[in-house]
Structure formats: C-alpha cells, structure tokens
Design an enzyme around this catalytic site. Sequence first.
Site, PDB file in Angstrom:
ATOM      1  N   HIS A  66       9.928  -3.894   4.614  1.00 55.38           N
ATOM      2  CA  HIS A  66      10.298  -2.342   4.854  1.00 55.38           C
ATOM      3  C   HIS A  66      10.636  -2.460   5.927  1.00 55.38           C
ATOM      4  O   HIS A  66      10.067  -2.709   6.559  1.00 55.38           O
ATOM      5  CB  HIS A  66       9.496  -1.521   3.790  1.00 55.38           C
ATOM      6  CG  HIS A  66       8.397  -1.175   4.285  1.00 55.38           C
ATOM      7  ND1 HIS A  66       7.237  -3.034   4.575  1.00 55.38           N
ATOM      8  CD2 HIS A  66       7.603  -0.709   4.637  1.00 55.38           C
ATOM      9  CE1 HIS A  66       6.316  -2.182   5.150  1.00 55.38           C
ATOM     10  NE2 HIS A  66       6.136  -0.650   4.648  1.00 55.38           N
ATOM     11  N   HIS A  84      -2.517   4.653   9.601  1.00 51.75           N
ATOM     12  CA  HIS A  84      -0.952   5.217   9.735  1.00 51.75           C
ATOM     13  C   HIS A  84      -1.097   6.118  10.870  1.00 51.75           C
ATOM     14  O   HIS A  84      -0.018   7.351  10.717  1.00 51.75           O
ATOM     15  CB  HIS A  84      -0.551   5.686   8.747  1.00 51.75           C
ATOM     16  CG  HIS A  84      -0.206   3.929   7.594  1.00 51.75           C
ATOM     17  ND1 HIS A  84      -1.120   3.722   7.060  1.00 51.75           N
ATOM     18  CD2 HIS A  84       1.321   3.467   7.742  1.00 51.75           C
ATOM     19  CE1 HIS A  84      -0.278   2.281   6.290  1.00 51.75           C
ATOM     20  NE2 HIS A  84       0.931   2.022   6.514  1.00 51.75           N
ATOM     21  N   HIS A 101       0.770  -0.879   0.042  1.00 48.97           N
ATOM     22  CA  HIS A 101       0.466  -0.095   0.123  1.00 48.97           C
ATOM     23  C   HIS A 101       1.045   1.365   0.143  1.00 48.97           C
ATOM     24  O   HIS A 101       0.616   2.321   0.719  1.00 48.97           O
ATOM     25  CB  HIS A 101      -0.706  -0.118   1.250  1.00 48.97           C
ATOM     26  CG  HIS A 101      -0.118   0.073   2.608  1.00 48.97           C
ATOM     27  ND1 HIS A 101      -0.972  -0.542   2.790  1.00 48.97           N
ATOM     28  CD2 HIS A 101       0.531   0.778   2.921  1.00 48.97           C
ATOM     29  CE1 HIS A 101      -0.197  -0.207   4.621  1.00 48.97           C
ATOM     30  NE2 HIS A 101       0.794   0.183   4.418  1.00 48.97           N
ATOM     31  N   GLU A 156       3.876  -5.266   8.925  1.00 50.38           N
ATOM     32  CA  GLU A 156       2.319  -4.699   8.109  1.00 50.38           C
ATOM     33  C   GLU A 156       1.630  -6.185   7.476  1.00 50.38           C
ATOM     34  O   GLU A 156       0.440  -6.800   7.521  1.00 50.38           O
ATOM     35  CB  GLU A 156       2.103  -3.554   7.169  1.00 50.38           C
ATOM     36  CG  GLU A 156       2.355  -2.692   7.826  1.00 50.38           C
ATOM     37  CD  GLU A 156       2.573  -1.305   6.402  1.00 50.38           C
ATOM     38  OE1 GLU A 156       2.351  -0.210   6.904  1.00 50.38           O
ATOM     39  OE2 GLU A 156       3.018  -1.602   5.568  1.00 50.38           O
TER      40      GLU A 156
HETATM   41  C1  DHB Z   1       5.928   3.890   2.464  1.00 44.90           C
HETATM   42  C2  DHB Z   1       5.722   1.555   2.822  1.00 44.90           C
HETATM   43  C3  DHB Z   1       4.440   1.707   3.526  1.00 44.90           C
HETATM   44  O1  DHB Z   1       3.858   0.500   3.969  1.00 44.90           O
HETATM   45  C4  DHB Z   1       3.666   3.848   4.329  1.00 44.90           C
HETATM   46  O2  DHB Z   1       2.652   3.304   4.719  1.00 44.90           O
HETATM   47  C5  DHB Z   1       4.283   4.197   3.624  1.00 44.90           C
HETATM   48  C6  DHB Z   1       5.662   4.732   2.779  1.00 44.90           C
HETATM   49  C7  DHB Z   1       7.284   3.405   1.537  1.00 44.90           C
HETATM   50  O3  DHB Z   1       7.932   2.269   1.136  1.00 44.90           O
HETATM   51  O4  DHB Z   1       7.455   4.272   0.850  1.00 44.90           O
HETATM   52 FE    FE Z   2       2.179   1.114   5.705  1.00 52.99          FE
END
Ligand code: DHB
Ligand code: FE
Length: 298
Positions: free
Chosen positions: A193, A59, A12, A240
């Site tokens: 991530h 978020h 997302h 997540e």
């Molecule tokens: C990014 C990834 C995410 O899951 C999010 O909520 C906000 C930013 C990103 O990789 O930029």
């Molecule tokens: Fe996210």
Amino acid sequence: MARIIGGIGTTHVPSIGKAIAEHLENDPYWRPFFRGFDYVHDWLARERPDVAVVFYNDHGLNFFLDKLPTFAVGAAAEYRNEDEGWGIPVSKSADGIAELSWHVIERLLADEFDVTMCQDMLVDHAVTIPMALMWPGQARWPVRIVPIAINTVQHPLPSLVRCLKLGRSVGRAIETFEQDLNVVVIGTGGLSHQLDGERAGFINKAFDQLCMDGLAAEPETLTRYSIPQFVEQAGAQGVEFLNWMAMRGALTGRVRELHRNYHIPISNTAAATMVFENVTAANAAGDKAQARLRPVAA
Ligand code: DHB
Ligand code: FE
C-alpha cells in the site's frame, strides 16, 4: 522455559477499528476480511498463548519524525493507546510483562542490536487493531505483550535481512526465558500500500504473493530486495512488511504455514492474514508431556 507456539501476520488498517465499533463484520465490504480471522480465533483458542510479542511500526503516536529509533522495545507494566484521529475509538490498554521485555532487551544488546528501551510507551493502531482482530469482544486482552517498534517511516530504514536477524535474536531470547509461558509472535502492517504522493492507492498483488510465499518457505530469498527496491514493489507503506520479516525470524523451529487470507482492498491496503506453526524440539516434548496428562477418551 518459554515456548514460541507460532506466528501471526496481519494488516493494521485503522478503519478496521471503526468497522468493529460499528459491528460491520458481516457487511459485504468487510466480511471477506473478517472471515479470514475465524481460523485465527480457533487456533488461538486451541493454543492459548500467555504472551504476544508484537513487531509493529509507530505512526506518530509515541515517536515522531524528530526522534525515531530504528528498533525500540517496550519494558512497561502497561501500554496505553490515545486518540490518534482516524475516527477510531481509543483502545483499552494492554498489560505488559516487563521481566520478559528486559530479558529480550539484554539478549538483543548481547547480539549487537542497540535498541531503545521504553519504560513508558503508547501503542498505536498497529498494535491495538491486530489485538482487537485476534481477541474480539473481551473486556481485557487475554495476553500480556512485549511491543517491539521497527522504524518503517523515516528513512533510512533497517534492511530486510536486519529485521530477519532482529527477529531471530528475539526468538532465541524468548526461548531462554525461564518462565513456563506460551508465546505467539505477531508482525503487523502491509501488505502492499501507498497512502500518499503520486502513487497513492498503489497495490501489487503479484508481489504480495511472492512475499507471502517467500515468508512461508524461505524468508532469506526476500532479503535480496533493498529498501528502495521493496518500496518500488510494495509502495511507501508496504515496507511495513519489515515487521512480518521480524516475526518470521523469531520462529526458531520447523515452520509450517497453517492459514492465509488475502483481500483487496481494505481502505487503501492489500490486507493479508497468515498463521504459522513453529515446531521445536521443546514444543514437541511439551506436546508429548501434555498428551500423557490428557485423560484417555472413553
Ligand atoms: C492505512 C494503512 C495503514 O497501514 C495505516 O497505518 C494507516 C492507514 C489505510 O490503508 O487506510
Ligand atoms: Fe500502517
């Protein structure tokens, strides 16, 4: 009765919204990611779900660190988005299906999941970006939604097994809803991530593959990871993946992986897209009934 036709897992990342707004789908950076949705579009056009149950994490648009429910279920007629920053346009609203939301909430409470009930709930990019990816270029979303927010932000987080069980409870609830609806279950976020701290930019392809394989074949195998172990492997925001676990749990029948796309990176994230078919006795019977109704090809 409602039928769960299958599940979709998708990232997302907010910058996807900007890429859509700027029509960059065929740009060399974006193309390998967006092409991963061609299959999803064909599958959705074929299966035509009426409802999407969306497991995601907020978020900071609707919940903040001061008050953060572990599990929250939307029970509204409509879900609005607002400006979240990130440089993405504010999304159109999604229609709710409050009667299904209340049925899910009642079944969850009966299964000892004491969820927060939200009759007023903003949805952030973790709902709107996946919707825009799945149903591009439409004036209104063609599905009504039940948003289910899982806390993946403020520790302590729910465990992988807890999220799998939450999904199973939601799956049983959907299947006992008396309206004749086709339901797709969606899990958003991930895969590996980390956006902040010393490991900002961290991605773990081998672990992502293990998660995707595990999700398809035997999601229970992934429950051996504690949350700290999972964060170590997938990054602080890679957790997540809890939303994907819940999605997989809601697939109550025989599950088959239909599609997988994995691309590194989109922004700071390993971007994955998966589609699962969910075959239940009711679905199979429904297919036969439909086949009988279909005219024989000349
Ligand atoms: C990014 C990834 C995410 O899951 C999010 O909520 C906000 C930013 C990103 O990789 O930029
Ligand atoms: Fe996210």
